[in-house]
Design a protein around this motif. Structure first.
Motif, PDB file in Angstrom:
ATOM      1  N   CYS A  31       4.465   2.345  -1.228  1.00 50.34           N
ATOM      2  CA  CYS A  31       3.061   1.783  -1.453  1.00 50.34           C
ATOM      3  C   CYS A  31       3.316  -0.049  -1.253  1.00 50.34           C
ATOM      4  O   CYS A  31       3.868  -0.692  -2.141  1.00 50.34           O
ATOM      5  N   HIS A  47       1.173  -2.031  -2.100  1.00 50.16           N
ATOM      6  CA  HIS A  47       0.390  -2.575  -2.774  1.00 50.16           C
ATOM      7  C   HIS A  47       1.136  -2.708  -4.245  1.00 50.16           C
ATOM      8  O   HIS A  47       1.320  -3.640  -4.870  1.00 50.16           O
ATOM      9  N   CYS A  48       1.517  -1.412  -4.622  1.00 43.52           N
ATOM     10  CA  CYS A  48       2.229  -1.385  -5.939  1.00 43.52           C
ATOM     11  C   CYS A  48       3.788  -1.152  -5.943  1.00 43.52           C
ATOM     12  O   CYS A  48       4.286  -1.244  -7.166  1.00 43.52           O
ATOM     13  N   CYS A  55      -2.330   5.624  -1.675  1.00 40.60           N
ATOM     14  CA  CYS A  55      -1.325   5.598  -2.745  1.00 40.60           C
ATOM     15  C   CYS A  55      -1.632   6.651  -3.993  1.00 40.60           C
ATOM     16  O   CYS A  55      -2.888   6.528  -4.416  1.00 40.60           O
ATOM     17  N   HIS A 108      -0.567   6.373  -6.900  1.00 46.02           N
ATOM     18  CA  HIS A 108      -0.441   5.494  -8.104  1.00 46.02           C
ATOM     19  C   HIS A 108      -1.820   4.429  -8.141  1.00 46.02           C
ATOM     20  O   HIS A 108      -2.378   4.154  -9.324  1.00 46.02           O
ATOM     21  N   CYS A 109      -1.910   3.759  -7.195  1.00 44.03           N
ATOM     22  CA  CYS A 109      -2.863   2.574  -7.139  1.00 44.03           C
ATOM     23  C   CYS A 109      -4.157   2.870  -6.046  1.00 44.03           C
ATOM     24  O   CYS A 109      -5.137   2.218  -5.950  1.00 44.03           O
TER      25      CYS A 109
HETATM   26 ZN   LIG Z   1       0.457   2.008  -4.730  1.00 45.76          ZN
END
Ligand SMILES: [Zn+2]
Length: 98
Positions: free
Chosen positions: A7, A9-10, A24, A26-27
């Motif tokens: 990802c 982003h994270c 994603c 996760h985020c």
């Molecule tokens: Zn993410």
């Protein structure tokens, strides 16, 4: 086929079905923002082209005053004549080029 993608982003690895709209795990960030942007740009360009090539003919409203309808009809006649001439030239060019 399942792949995974890191990802942007994270930084976590997320399941990815190689769809530009996959998010994603996760985020919930978009995993492939470049592909999404590219797809949006393509879509916008397509819409612009459609608008450019679609001719808007004058609409004659039956509720218009007879006078307005008369002038609209003349305008529409000119539009149709113009489009016919353009199509004729395009056809001629295609014929000569071929
Ligand atoms: Zn993410």
């Amino acid at each position: 086929m399942n792949a995974s993608k890191k990802c942007p982003h994270c930084g976590q690895w997320s399941r990815w079905s190689q769809n530009p709209t996959d998010r994603c795990e996760h985020c919930q960030g978009i995993l492939d923002p470049v592909a999404v942007a590219r797809q949006q740009a393509r879509e916008e360009r397509r819409q612009e082209e459609e608008e450019r090539y679609s001719l808007k003919f004058i609409e004659i409203n039956p509720d218009d005053h007879w006078f307005i309808r008369f002038f609209k009809r003349i305008g529409l006649g000119f539009q149709i004549a113009f489009v016919s001439i353009i199509s004729f030239f395009l056809w001629l060019i295609a014929l000569l080029a071929g």
